[in-house]
Design a protein around this motif. Structure first.
Motif, PDB file in Angstrom:
ATOM      1  N   ASP A 210       0.830  -1.205   0.000  1.00  0.00           N
ATOM      2  CA  ASP A 210       0.000   0.000   0.000  1.00  0.00           C
ATOM      3  C   ASP A 210       0.865   1.256   0.000  1.00  0.00           C
ATOM      4  OD1 ASP A 210      -2.375   1.435   0.131  1.00  0.00           O
ATOM      5  OD2 ASP A 210      -2.353   1.494   2.328  1.00  0.00           O
ATOM      6  N   LYS A 211       1.860   1.281   0.860  1.00  0.00           N
ATOM      7  CA  LYS A 211       2.736   2.456   0.892  1.00  0.00           C
ATOM      8  C   LYS A 211       4.084   2.131   1.512  1.00  0.00           C
ATOM      9  CE  LYS A 211      -0.501   4.240   3.739  1.00  0.00           C
ATOM     10  NZ  LYS A 211      -1.287   5.161   4.482  1.00  0.00           N
TER      11      LYS A 211
ATOM     12  N   ARG B 143       7.422   4.053   3.520  1.00  0.00           N
ATOM     13  CA  ARG B 143       7.905   5.256   4.203  1.00  0.00           C
ATOM     14  C   ARG B 143       9.353   5.029   4.631  1.00  0.00           C
ATOM     15  NH1 ARG B 143       4.133   7.095   2.152  1.00  0.00           N
ATOM     16  NH2 ARG B 143       2.220   7.901   3.078  1.00  0.00           N
TER      17      ARG B 143
ATOM     18  N   LEU C   1      -0.334   7.982  16.452  1.00  0.00           N
ATOM     19  CA  LEU C   1      -1.130   8.128  15.237  1.00  0.00           C
ATOM     20  C   LEU C   1      -0.222   8.330  14.033  1.00  0.00           C
ATOM     21  CD1 LEU C   1      -3.910  10.439  16.659  1.00  0.00           C
ATOM     22  CD2 LEU C   1      -3.886   7.965  16.515  1.00  0.00           C
ATOM     23  N   GLY C   2      -0.735   7.975  12.888  1.00  0.00           N
ATOM     24  CA  GLY C   2       0.055   8.145  11.669  1.00  0.00           C
ATOM     25  C   GLY C   2       0.194   6.830  10.945  1.00  0.00           C
ATOM     26  N   ASP C   3       0.891   6.878   9.841  1.00  0.00           N
ATOM     27  CA  ASP C   3       1.009   5.696   8.982  1.00  0.00           C
ATOM     28  C   ASP C   3       1.549   4.499   9.753  1.00  0.00           C
ATOM     29  OD1 ASP C   3      -0.019   6.691   6.710  1.00  0.00           O
ATOM     30  OD2 ASP C   3       1.852   7.549   6.043  1.00  0.00           O
TER      31      ASP C   3
ATOM     32  N   ASP D  46      -2.074  -5.290  12.567  1.00  0.00           N
ATOM     33  CA  ASP D  46      -3.089  -4.573  13.333  1.00  0.00           C
ATOM     34  C   ASP D  46      -4.124  -5.557  13.848  1.00  0.00           C
ATOM     35  OD1 ASP D  46      -4.066  -1.524  13.636  1.00  0.00           O
ATOM     36  OD2 ASP D  46      -5.767  -2.904  13.550  1.00  0.00           O
TER      37      ASP D  46
ATOM     38  N   GLN E  81      -7.678  -4.503  12.205  1.00  0.00           N
ATOM     39  CA  GLN E  81      -7.743  -4.663  10.748  1.00  0.00           C
ATOM     40  C   GLN E  81      -6.675  -5.680  10.357  1.00  0.00           C
ATOM     41  OE1 GLN E  81      -7.968  -0.998   8.492  1.00  0.00           O
ATOM     42  NE2 GLN E  81      -8.680   0.112  10.277  1.00  0.00           N
TER      43      GLN E  81
ATOM     44  N   ARG F 112      -4.261  -5.644   7.354  1.00  0.00           N
ATOM     45  CA  ARG F 112      -3.193  -4.636   7.270  1.00  0.00           C
ATOM     46  C   ARG F 112      -1.946  -5.161   7.972  1.00  0.00           C
ATOM     47  NH1 ARG F 112      -4.819  -0.109   5.055  1.00  0.00           N
ATOM     48  NH2 ARG F 112      -2.764   0.781   5.371  1.00  0.00           N
TER      49      ARG F 112
ATOM     50  N   GLY G 106      -7.679   7.111  17.989  1.00  0.00           N
ATOM     51  CA  GLY G 106      -7.487   8.058  16.900  1.00  0.00           C
ATOM     52  C   GLY G 106      -8.290   9.333  16.972  1.00  0.00           C
TER      53      GLY G 106
ATOM     54  N   THR H  17      -8.011  10.247  13.131  1.00  0.00           N
ATOM     55  CA  THR H  17      -6.994   9.670  12.246  1.00  0.00           C
ATOM     56  C   THR H  17      -7.017   8.169  12.478  1.00  0.00           C
ATOM     57  OG1 THR H  17      -5.643  11.643  12.525  1.00  0.00           O
ATOM     58  CG2 THR H  17      -4.529   9.691  11.667  1.00  0.00           C
ATOM     59  N   ASP H  18      -7.119   7.413  11.401  1.00  0.00           N
ATOM     60  CA  ASP H  18      -7.198   5.963  11.563  1.00  0.00           C
ATOM     61  C   ASP H  18      -5.922   5.452  12.229  1.00  0.00           C
ATOM     62  OD1 ASP H  18      -7.606   3.304  11.476  1.00  0.00           O
ATOM     63  OD2 ASP H  18      -7.790   3.146   9.294  1.00  0.00           O
ATOM     64  N   PRO H  19      -6.032   4.941  13.452  1.00  0.00           N
ATOM     65  CA  PRO H  19      -4.819   4.487  14.136  1.00  0.00           C
ATOM     66  C   PRO H  19      -4.217   3.244  13.487  1.00  0.00           C
ATOM     67  CG  PRO H  19      -6.757   3.969  15.462  1.00  0.00           C
ATOM     68  CD  PRO H  19      -7.242   4.724  14.266  1.00  0.00           C
ATOM     69  N   ALA H  20      -5.012   2.574  12.643  1.00  0.00           N
ATOM     70  CA  ALA H  20      -4.491   1.384  11.960  1.00  0.00           C
ATOM     71  C   ALA H  20      -3.606   1.751  10.784  1.00  0.00           C
ATOM     72  CB  ALA H  20      -5.652   0.516  11.497  1.00  0.00           C
ATOM     73  N   GLY H  21      -3.523   3.059  10.481  1.00  0.00           N
ATOM     74  CA  GLY H  21      -2.606   3.490   9.431  1.00  0.00           C
ATOM     75  C   GLY H  21      -3.138   3.363   8.022  1.00  0.00           C
ATOM     76  N   SER H  22      -4.479   3.384   7.857  1.00  0.00           N
ATOM     77  CA  SER H  22      -5.033   3.293   6.506  1.00  0.00           C
ATOM     78  C   SER H  22      -4.790   4.576   5.720  1.00  0.00           C
ATOM     79  CB  SER H  22      -6.541   3.031   6.582  1.00  0.00           C
ATOM     80  OG  SER H  22      -7.202   4.165   7.111  1.00  0.00           O
ATOM     81  N   GLY H  23      -4.429   5.647   6.428  1.00  0.00           N
ATOM     82  CA  GLY H  23      -4.189   6.925   5.758  1.00  0.00           C
ATOM     83  C   GLY H  23      -5.382   7.847   5.784  1.00  0.00           C
TER      84      GLY H  23
ATOM     85  N   VAL I 258      -4.174   9.675   2.596  1.00  0.00           N
ATOM     86  CA  VAL I 258      -2.773   9.718   2.180  1.00  0.00           C
ATOM     87  C   VAL I 258      -2.344   8.310   1.810  1.00  0.00           C
ATOM     88  CG1 VAL I 258      -0.424  10.367   2.835  1.00  0.00           C
ATOM     89  CG2 VAL I 258      -2.363  11.619   3.786  1.00  0.00           C
ATOM     90  N   ALA I 259      -1.887   8.159   0.586  1.00  0.00           N
ATOM     91  CA  ALA I 259      -1.380   6.855   0.135  1.00  0.00           C
ATOM     92  C   ALA I 259       0.134   6.932   0.037  1.00  0.00           C
ATOM     93  CB  ALA I 259      -2.019   6.506  -1.200  1.00  0.00           C
TER      94      ALA I 259
END
Lengths: 289, 412
Positions: free
Chosen positions: A100-101, A103, A156-158, A252, A255, A258, B272, B343-349, B374-375
């Motif tokens: 997906d991404k 970093r 929080l964050g990616d 996760d 989810q 993921r 989040g 903000t999705d804490p699972a990091g989906s963006g 954000v991707a």
């Protein structure tokens, strides 16, 4: 919120209860409640045995506590064996099997729990995060002043920068060995450890370290509300002739499709001067080098 | 593994640049019952607009760069092309003393909706999708000592007074100190426009979920744009008729020792959610009576439309000019902001936010709902803002009712 004090309050008194209960003493002696009412001479002979067993128990508990510290230190050696270092990290986030991404981060670590994270991906370029013990700052490229953030915001964050910047457990956690478990083919010590500071990313971790070699194998990461947030798996590899963690895979808990892979691209000795760990310094370009 | 994966382009030749392409569109809807309606054709209100930007950020040897080339267009106007050097500077020095020469973004304060001590950059807040800030030409000396720092900034050294306060020549002393879980900031700036401005701010994290902040500034002199004052015994129609072609129908009012203050807090949960609450006071903003005055004068101008002997062009021109009062950095003296974001804490963006800004004393309110995704290299964001309030409140006088906005950026 589960902090160390409440966690200890919930768990440690078991020893105290066990040790102070008359029934426990009797059972330690001969497991016969009637002993409470037996004659003095019998109790005279029972007490040394009880004391001996209690002492053995305490010694055992103490050695377990020491073992946890030792095991955490040994496990840390596989993640970072330098006091001051530069660690380049690539984080890959997968959705199902698809990437997906990606970093990129550079983390500068210094003793006294100091970490500086420089965000290197084009989409995050210019962001930096500083962690000094339990205090955290974020700088955005559009600002010339560091923004103080809470430990919760750090998560929080990616890929949480806390996951990227935290490379040791021994200074931040303590707890106990709660058993042995097999993870795959590896027999592991199961450690239940809790954060000793308010700023840790995960106040509680259930950590599995290999019984043979003490390298980390798996971790269950719990957030402040004591909910299981993520599962971590550690992949070992040979780096410059040393066995080291090369990848941490985070799944996760909510989810499950993921998956985040934290790849440690390089670890090298690097000591930045103290100015770099002053929050006001974050906006300077020297950090980008 | 370490050998298999490669580090990003931190080129050995000293060139380390990233590129971002950005497209932004705003779709504005006018308020159909606006009292300024007759003059709005001469203003930018209600015009959809868009911009395409190419941004280069990074380092060329010792020089830090941020360049933006943009093509922008507004409904009914020719597109414009512009190249801006947002930042071109060199940071140098060693040990405790460090220096900066060049053009650099110098914004910052502890607040979100309002920033009293952002005295050098003076960034406009609460914008939809803001343009990249343009840095301030400056010479800076910074000194670091333990957890303290101070900096001396000579900004716009070639200017005395610029087009706005951020372009004025000024000398600023900034101070920073970290005391445990609290940051303290101090600032003192001298410029010919505001003379001495002094302020302080703090930001503190008393526990893992909570951050509190405050900021305060006092100026020796302040300014605000307000409508001309009509003498009590004057015939307002005649006075306004005379002033219809006069660009000075709004005047800059000088203020003695105005103050600005902000208090706020942020609460963040581990799933989040984040709640930000702020309240502020800006002594340099127009008073409620100034907006009532503008409303009254606008009413008189509208009454003049069609009167014999009074050119309609002049009246509509005056109505258009009077909308410049909306350009005050702060439209009203008091503001209360509540921002709830996730903000999705699972990091989906994924992230989303609802901002409600209420302006007491009859200022009205604005609500903004936004979302972003954000991707890997892509960022997509969009949202909706609506203005409301009672008749003659600031947000009801504003000639627009709502705005839709969207942005798309690709970084590589």
């Amino acid at each position: 919120m589960c902090n160390f004090k409440t966690y200890c309050a919930a768990r440690l008194p078991r020893w105290a209860v066990l040790a102070s209960s008359p029934i426990s003493l009797i059972c330690l002696g001969r497991c016969d409640p009637s002993a409470l009412h037996s004659n003095r001479s019998r109790r005279f002979f029972e007490v040394p045995k009880t004391v001996f067993l209690l002492a053995a128990l305490l010694v055992s508990a103490t050695s377990f506590a020491a073992d946890v510290k030792t095991l955490l230190k040994q496990a840390d050696e596989y993640r970072l064996n330098l006091e001051s270092a530069r660690v380049d990290t690539e984080v890959r986030v997968f959705k199902g099997d698809a990437l997906d991404k990606t970093r990129l981060y550079t983390v500068y670590i210094k003793p006294e729990r100091r970490s500086l994270v420089v965000f290197r991906s084009p989409v995050e370029r210019g962001q930096k995060m500083l962690m000094l013990g339990d205090d955290f700052w974020l700088v955005m490229p559009s600002s010339a002043r560091p923004l103080r953030i809470t430990p919760m915001q750090k998560l929080l964050g990616d890929a949480s920068t806390g996951d990227v910047a935290t490379l040791t457990w021994s200074g931040d956690y303590d707890g106990k060995i709660v058993g042995e478990e097999k993870v795959g083919d590896i027999v592991c010590h199961k450690l239940d450890i809790v954060g000793q500071r308010k700023g840790v990313s995960y106040p509680r971790i259930v950590l599995y370290v290999a019984k043979n070699g003490s390298f980390p194998v798996k971790a269950e990461l719990y957030v402040a509300s004591d909910k299981l947030a993520k599962m971590a798996e550690f992949k070992m590899g040979n780096v410059d002739g040393r066995k080291q963690v090369t990848t941490m895979i985070l799944t996760d808990h909510l989810q499950k499709d993921r998956r985040t892979e934290v790849h440690y691209l390089s670890r090298s000795a690097k000591t930045l001067s103290d100015e770099y760990y002053n929050p006001a310094f974050l906006v300077r370009a020297e950090i980008d080098n | 593994m370490g050998g298999v994966l490669a580090l990003p382009a931190q080129a050995e030749n000293g060139i380390d640049l990233t590129y971002t392409s950005r497209v932004v569109g705003e779709f504005h809807q006018l308020r159909s019952d606006s009292p300024f309606a007759a003059g709005l054709a001469r203003t930018g209100f209600g015009r959809d607009n868009g911009r395409f930007e190419e941004e280069v950020r990074g380092k060329l040897g010792p020089v830090s760069l941020l360049l933006t080339g943009s093509h922008s267009g507004q409904e009914g106007q020719k597109p414009k092309a512009r190249l801006v050097a947002n930042e071109v500077f060199i940071d140098f020095g060693s040990g405790a003393d460090r220096f900066t020469v060049g053009k650099k973004i110098l914004s910052g304060d502890v607040g979100y909706g309002f920033r009293p001590i952002d005295v050098v950059q003076r960034e406009a807040r609460m914008q939809l999708i803001p343009k990249t800030l343009e840095g301030i030409p400056n010479l800076m000396w910074e000194h670091y000592s333990g957890q303290q720092a101070w900096s001396l900034i000579l900004a716009n050294p070639d200017q005395n007074r610029g087009a706005d306060a951020s372009k004025d020549g000024s000398l600023t002393l900034r101070y920073y100190n970290r005391i445990g879980a609290t940051d303290l900031h101090g600032v003192a700036r001298y410029s010919s426009r505001y003379h001495l401005e002094t302020g302080a701010a703090f930001s503190s994290v008393p526990e893992s979920s909570l951050e509190i902040h405050g900021s305060f500034l006092i100026q020796q002199r302040g300014e605000r744009t307000v409508p001309i004052r009509l003498p009590a015994n004057a015939n307002p129609i005649l006075l306004l008729a005379r002033s219809a072609d006069d660009p000075n129908i709004l005047v800059s009012e000088s203020l003695k020792n105005p103050a600005k203050a902000l208090l706020g807090a942020t609460w963040t949960t581990d799933n989040g959610w984040s709640v930000l609450a702020e309240t502020w006071w800006d002594g340099t903003a127009p008073k409620p009576s100034d907006w009532q005055n503008l409303a009254r004068q606008t009413q008189i101008r509208n009454a003049m439309l069609g009167m014999p002997g009074i050119p309609a062009e002049g009246v509509s021109g005056a109505l258009a000019l009077s909308t410049r009062m909306f350009q005050n950095p702060s439209p009203t003296r008091r503001g209360n902001l509540l921002r709830v974001s996730w903000t999705d804490p699972a990091g989906s963006g994924w992230s989303t936010a609802l901002d409600v800004l209420q302006r007491p004393q009859g200022g009205g309110w604005t609500a903004t709902l936004s979302a972003a995704w954000v991707a890997d290299k892509l960022r997509i964001e969009g949202g909706y803002r609506r203005y409301g309030g009672t008749t003659n409140s600031f947000y009801r006088l504003l000639p627009e009712r709502q705005v839709f906005f969207a942005g798309f950026s690709l970084a590589f």
